[in-house]
Design a protein around this motif. Structure first.
Motif, mmCIF file in Angstrom:
data_model
loop_
_atom_site.group_PDB
_atom_site.id
_atom_site.type_symbol
_atom_site.label_atom_id
_atom_site.label_comp_id
_atom_site.label_asym_id
_atom_site.label_seq_id
_atom_site.Cartn_x
_atom_site.Cartn_y
_atom_site.Cartn_z
ATOM 1 N N ARG A 1 -12.655 1.405 0.152
ATOM 2 C CA ARG A 1 -11.575 2.079 -0.576
ATOM 3 C C ARG A 1 -11.927 3.559 -0.641
ATOM 4 O O ARG A 1 -13.021 3.921 -1.078
ATOM 5 N N ALA A 2 -11.005 4.402 -0.189
ATOM 6 C CA ALA A 2 -11.299 5.839 -0.180
ATOM 7 C C ALA A 2 -11.313 6.379 -1.613
ATOM 8 O O ALA A 2 -10.592 5.861 -2.473
ATOM 9 N N SER B 1 -8.895 -4.244 -3.736
ATOM 10 C CA SER B 1 -10.057 -5.004 -3.277
ATOM 11 C C SER B 1 -10.671 -4.408 -2.017
ATOM 12 O O SER B 1 -11.801 -4.717 -1.668
ATOM 13 N N GLY B 2 -9.934 -3.580 -1.319
ATOM 14 C CA GLY B 2 -10.430 -3.062 -0.039
ATOM 15 C C GLY B 2 -10.469 -4.149 1.023
ATOM 16 O O GLY B 2 -11.119 -4.002 2.057
ATOM 17 N N GLY C 1 -7.388 -5.754 1.956
ATOM 18 C CA GLY C 1 -6.051 -5.859 2.531
ATOM 19 C C GLY C 1 -5.975 -5.404 3.989
ATOM 20 O O GLY C 1 -5.506 -6.151 4.857
ATOM 21 N N LEU C 2 -6.453 -4.194 4.271
ATOM 22 C CA LEU C 2 -6.337 -3.682 5.639
ATOM 23 C C LEU C 2 -7.297 -4.383 6.604
ATOM 24 O O LEU C 2 -6.996 -4.534 7.782
ATOM 25 N N LYS D 1 2.029 1.651 -3.440
ATOM 26 C CA LYS D 1 0.907 1.919 -4.356
ATOM 27 C C LYS D 1 0.405 3.359 -4.239
ATOM 28 O O LYS D 1 0.114 4.007 -5.242
ATOM 29 N N TYR D 2 0.332 3.857 -3.003
ATOM 30 C CA TYR D 2 -0.253 5.181 -2.802
ATOM 31 C C TYR D 2 0.797 6.286 -2.695
ATOM 32 O O TYR D 2 0.495 7.393 -2.263
ATOM 33 N N ALA E 1 -8.010 6.995 -3.224
ATOM 34 C CA ALA E 1 -7.274 5.769 -3.556
ATOM 35 C C ALA E 1 -7.792 5.194 -4.875
ATOM 36 O O ALA E 1 -7.007 4.772 -5.734
ATOM 37 N N ASN F 1 0.832 -1.216 0.000
ATOM 38 C CA ASN F 1 0.000 0.000 0.000
ATOM 39 C C ASN F 1 0.863 1.260 0.000
ATOM 40 O O ASN F 1 0.567 2.220 -0.725
ATOM 41 N N ASP G 1 4.844 6.837 4.579
ATOM 42 C CA ASP G 1 5.008 7.223 3.170
ATOM 43 C C ASP G 1 4.648 8.684 2.987
ATOM 44 O O ASP G 1 4.069 9.299 3.884
#
Ligand code: ADP
Length: 249
Positions: A200-201, A212-213, A215-216, A154-155, A204, A151, A181
């Motif tokens: 997922r915001a 997929s939303g 992961g966290l 990615k972000y 994002a 993440n 990050d």
């Protein structure tokens, strides 16, 4: 009509069949995930021209392959998660002493291609003096840091910076790992939903349309199961730091 004893035996047999199937499923899915992950990094090396020049047409096909590979990986992850979530008998923790610095270094290595691709500078601050071991389920902890580091990459913007710190937490006697990050950050109004399933915001989704939303959500459930804690601090547009505190005994 069956007597109670017969029903109990039948019930036990059924439970065993379900558990065997679930274990078989889990082993096969893990193997598939390993192959697809290896494929993902190799395809990315081709796309980054690390293995020689490619034409525009080859680039188009490679991008399509990577996208499909990514979808398959997400699907397998979802299947693994739901298998573990729905079948409590397979969520037994396999707790061992883990050298957390070595484990995080191995995971960083997996993301080498991705970091290079985005020209991200990753700095690892580790507490060299202490023997930092955590007492956790290794597979789950790998999942936790794979997700948090993925993440963070990615972000983050191209040319960004990620700082990972691993140190002893004197207060709790655990180990505190932080991943910072300087990416898109999390809007104040989204903070309460970040660990929710499928969330997922909007910022994002705008940056990365694949995700997929899950992961966290999974990361938090793994940290909780290992008696750890996870939280974050973030400023939208400036960056995010995730903190994970893990037990040592
Ligand atoms: P995914 O990354 O597949 O969307 P996750 O469950 O891993 O799913 O993350 C859920 C959401 O949390 C993301 O969609 C994003 O909105 C937010 N998020 C997670 N990590 C970061 C990060 N490092 N920086 C900014 N937002 C993040």
């Amino acid at each position: 009509m069956k007597d109670t004893e017969g029903l109990i035996v039948e019930n036990e047999n059924l439970k065993k069949i379900i558990k065997d199937r679930s274990d078989f499923f889990s082993i096969t899915a893990h193997k598939l995930r390993t192959s697809l992950t290896a494929l993902k990094w190799t395809l990315r090396m081709f796309l980054n021209k690390d293995l020689g020049n490619i034409s525009d047409e080859q680039k188009k096909y490679l991008e399509k392959l990577i996208e499909n590979n990514e979808k398959s990986l997400l699907l397998i992850n979802d299947m693994l998660i739901s298998n573990r979530e729905n079948n409590n008998s397979s969520v037994k923790l396999n707790v061992t002493n883990i050298n957390i610095i070595e484990l995080v270094e191995k995971i960083i290595f997996i993301f080498y291609g991705e970091l290079k691709n985005k020209n991200i500078n990753l700095i690892l601050n580790k507490d060299e003096n202490s023997k930092l071991q955590v007492k956790c389920d290794e597979e789950m902890i790998i999942g936790v840091f794979e997700n948090l580091i993925e993440n963070a990459i990615k972000y983050s913007p191209n040319g960004g910076e990620i700082k990972i710190s691993i140190k002893k937490d004197e207060k709790s006697n655990g180990v505190l790992i932080s991943i910072q990050d300087n990416g898109i950050g999390i809007k104040e109004e989204d903070t309460s939903k970040i660990f929710s399933k499928f969330f997922r915001a909007p910022n994002a989704i705008e940056k990365e349309n694949t995700g997929s939303g899950l992961g966290l959500f999974t990361t938090k459930s793994y940290v909780d199961k290992n008696n750890g804690s996870i939280w974050f601090e973030s400023v939208k547009g400036e960056g995010t730091t995730f903190f994970v505190l893990l037990p040592t005994d």
